[in-house]
Design a protein around this motif. Structure first.
Motif, PDB file in Angstrom:
ATOM      1  N   PHE A 135     -15.086  29.110 -26.086  1.00 48.03           N
ATOM      2  CA  PHE A 135     -16.240  29.302 -26.992  1.00 48.03           C
ATOM      3  C   PHE A 135     -15.869  28.736 -28.362  1.00 48.03           C
ATOM      4  O   PHE A 135     -15.614  29.480 -29.302  1.00 48.03           O
ATOM      5  N   PRO A 136     -15.824  27.415 -28.473  1.00 49.38           N
ATOM      6  CA  PRO A 136     -15.206  26.801 -29.671  1.00 49.38           C
ATOM      7  C   PRO A 136     -16.082  26.723 -30.925  1.00 49.38           C
ATOM      8  O   PRO A 136     -15.583  26.318 -31.972  1.00 49.38           O
ATOM      9  N   GLN A 137     -17.346  27.123 -30.847  1.00 45.84           N
ATOM     10  CA  GLN A 137     -18.151  27.317 -32.070  1.00 45.84           C
ATOM     11  C   GLN A 137     -18.226  26.060 -32.953  1.00 45.84           C
ATOM     12  O   GLN A 137     -18.075  26.142 -34.187  1.00 45.84           O
ATOM     13  N   ALA A 138     -18.552  24.924 -32.340  1.00 45.86           N
ATOM     14  CA  ALA A 138     -18.586  23.671 -33.105  1.00 45.86           C
ATOM     15  C   ALA A 138     -19.611  23.711 -34.239  1.00 45.86           C
ATOM     16  O   ALA A 138     -19.336  23.240 -35.347  1.00 45.86           O
ATOM     17  N   GLU A 139     -20.792  24.286 -33.977  1.00 48.94           N
ATOM     18  CA  GLU A 139     -21.846  24.272 -34.998  1.00 48.94           C
ATOM     19  C   GLU A 139     -21.421  25.080 -36.229  1.00 48.94           C
ATOM     20  O   GLU A 139     -21.564  24.621 -37.368  1.00 48.94           O
ATOM     21  N   LEU A 140     -20.888  26.289 -35.997  1.00 55.33           N
ATOM     22  CA  LEU A 140     -20.476  27.099 -37.146  1.00 55.33           C
ATOM     23  C   LEU A 140     -19.295  26.458 -37.874  1.00 55.33           C
ATOM     24  O   LEU A 140     -19.247  26.468 -39.104  1.00 55.33           O
ATOM     25  N   ARG A 141     -18.353  25.880 -37.143  1.00 59.95           N
ATOM     26  CA  ARG A 141     -17.205  25.256 -37.823  1.00 59.95           C
ATOM     27  C   ARG A 141     -17.670  24.121 -38.735  1.00 59.95           C
ATOM     28  O   ARG A 141     -17.154  23.945 -39.850  1.00 59.95           O
ATOM     29  N   ALA A 142     -18.662  23.372 -38.280  1.00 56.65           N
ATOM     30  CA  ALA A 142     -19.175  22.273 -39.117  1.00 56.65           C
ATOM     31  C   ALA A 142     -19.881  22.826 -40.360  1.00 56.65           C
ATOM     32  O   ALA A 142     -19.704  22.306 -41.470  1.00 56.65           O
ATOM     33  N   LEU A 143     -20.665  23.885 -40.167  1.00 59.94           N
ATOM     34  CA  LEU A 143     -21.366  24.490 -41.319  1.00 59.94           C
ATOM     35  C   LEU A 143     -20.359  25.070 -42.321  1.00 59.94           C
ATOM     36  O   LEU A 143     -20.518  24.913 -43.544  1.00 59.94           O
ATOM     37  N   HIS A 144     -19.325  25.715 -41.803  1.00 61.74           N
ATOM     38  CA  HIS A 144     -18.280  26.255 -42.687  1.00 61.74           C
ATOM     39  C   HIS A 144     -17.642  25.130 -43.505  1.00 61.74           C
ATOM     40  O   HIS A 144     -17.427  25.277 -44.721  1.00 61.74           O
ATOM     41  N   ALA A 145     -17.324  24.033 -42.830  1.00 57.82           N
ATOM     42  CA  ALA A 145     -16.654  22.917 -43.510  1.00 57.82           C
ATOM     43  C   ALA A 145     -17.535  22.376 -44.638  1.00 57.82           C
ATOM     44  O   ALA A 145     -17.055  22.058 -45.732  1.00 57.82           O
ATOM     45  N   GLU A 146     -18.828  22.327 -44.362  1.00 59.49           N
ATOM     46  CA  GLU A 146     -19.782  21.809 -45.352  1.00 59.49           C
ATOM     47  C   GLU A 146     -19.810  22.680 -46.617  1.00 59.49           C
ATOM     48  O   GLU A 146     -20.033  22.173 -47.719  1.00 59.49           O
TER      49      GLU A 146
END
Ligand code: NAD
Length: 276
Positions: free
Chosen positions: A168-179
Motif C-alpha cells: 500500500f505505497p500511497q503514491a498520491e499522498l507522497r506526491a502531495l506531501h512532497a509538494e
C-alpha cells in the motif's frame, strides 16, 4: 551507523527511523522502550489511545538520556477533537509521559463527519506556540483533509503519519506531501509482520543482500524518503530493525518491490473511521 534525520518544515530534525509501541501494554512498554533506547533508537511513537504513555515515560526517564537527544511523538485521540478539549488532551499526555513538551503532536484521525479537524488543527497551532510541542502534524489524513488544513490553517503540518508499506505505497499522498513540504511517516511499515514479510519477492531480495525481509522493507521505506516506526517487543528484532544502514537496494530490487502494490489497507479507512 547513526540514524539519519529528516528536517521537518519548521527546521526540527526528526530521526528517520523510530520505535512504535502500538499494542504494547503499559507494563511491557517500559521494558520494550528501554531495549530500544539501549539499541540506539532515539525516536518513540506512542499515542494517548495506546494506553502506554506512562510506561514509555518511565523508560525515557530511566534511560538517563538528555531530553534533547530524544524525539517523542504522541497523538490526540478521537474523543479530544475541538478547541475546548485539545489543550487538556496534550497536558494529560505530557503528564503521563512525564515531559514538559513532546517533539511531535499529531491529530490521530481526521473523523471527517465530525467536521472538527480544522478547529483541532488550530488548537494544535496554539499548543506549538505555547511550547508544548516542537512540531505538529496529522495522521491518517487523506488528500481532501490535508487540503482543508492547508487552506484554513496558518501552519503547514510537519508530518502526515499514514499506513504505508509495499502492499500500500500511497503514491498520491507522497506526491502531495512532497509538494507541500510535509514529511511522510509510515505506520505499519512492516505490514504488521504478517503476510508481507513472507512474500517470496521480498525473500529473494533479502537473500541477494544477505539481509532479513524486515530489513529489506525498512530499506525500501528509507529509499523512498519515509520516516518509519517499526514495532517489536523482541530484543533481537528491535536491534535487527535498526540495523538497516549498511546496505542499499538496487533499482532492480525496487522494480520488483513495486509489483507488491495491491492497493490493500490493513487498517481502517480514514474517510469513515471514528465517526461521532
Ligand atoms: P509493524 O508494521 O511495525 O509490524 C510490527 C509487527 O511485525 C510485530 O508485532 C511483529 O509481529 C512483526 N515484526 C517486527 N519486526 C520484525 C522482524 N524484524 N522480523 C519479523 N517480524 C517482525 O506494525 P505496527 O505496530 O502496526 O506499526 C508500527 C507503529 O506505527 C505502531 O507501533 C504505532 O506506533 C504506529 N501506528 C500508527 C497508527 C496510526 O493510526 N497513526 C496505526 C498503526 C500503527
Amino acid at each position: 551507523p547513526a540514524v539519519p534525520t529528516v528536517t521537518l518544515n519548521n527546521g526540527i530534525e526528526m530521526p528517520q527511523l523510530g520505535f512504535g509501541v502500538w499494542q504494547v501494554p503499559d507494563d511491557e512498554a517500559e521494558q520494550a522502550v528501554a531495549t530500544a533506547l539501549d539499541a540506539g533508537y532515539r525516536s518513540i511513537d506512542t499515542a494517548a489511545i495506546y494506553g502506554n504513555e506512562k510506561g514509555t515515560g518511565r523508560a525515557l526517564a530511566a534511560s538517563g538520556l538528555p531530553r534533547e537527544e530524544l524525539f517523542v511523538t504522541t497523538k490526540l485521540w478521537n474523543s479530544d477533537h475541538g478547541a475546548d478539549l485539545a489543550p487538556a488532551a496534550v497536558e494529560a499526555s505530557l503528564d503521563r509521559l512525564g515531559l514538559d513538551y513532546v517533539d511531535l503532536y499529531l491529530i490521530h484521525w481526521p473523523q471527517p463527519s465530525l467536521d472538527a479537524y480544522t478547529e483541532t488543527w488550530r488548537a494544535l497551532e496554539k499548543i506549538a506556540a505555547d511550547g508544548r510541542a516542537r512540531a505538529i502534524g496529522v495522521s491518517n489524513f487523506q488528500p481532501a483533509h490535508l487540503r482543508r488544513v492547508l487552506a484554513e490553517g496558518s501552519v503547514v503540518p510537519a508530518v502526515n503519519q499514514i499506513e504505508l508499506h509495499p502492499n500500500f505505497p500511497q503514491a498520491e499522498l507522497r506526491a502531495l506531501h512532497a509538494e507541500h513540504g510535509i514529511a511522510t511517516e509510515a505506520w505499519s511499515p512492516l505490514g504488521q509482520g504478517k503476510g508481507l514479510l513472507d512474500s517470496p519477492v521480498i525473500g529473494a531480495v533479502a537473500a541477494r543482500h544477505g539481509r532479513t525481509p524486515a530489513q529489506v522493507v525498512l530499506r525500501w521505506h528509507l529509499r523512498l524518503g519515509n520516516v518509519v516506526i517499526p514495532k517489536s517487543v523482541t530484543p533481537s528484532r528491535i536491534r535487527e530493525n535498526l540495523d538497516v544502514f549498511g546496505f542499499e537496494l538496487t533499482d532492480a530490487d525496487l522494480a520488483e518491490l513495486a509489483n507488491l502494490d495491491n492497493g490493500t489497507r490493513l487498517g481502517p479507512d480514514p474517510d469513515t473511521f471514528g465517526q461521532a
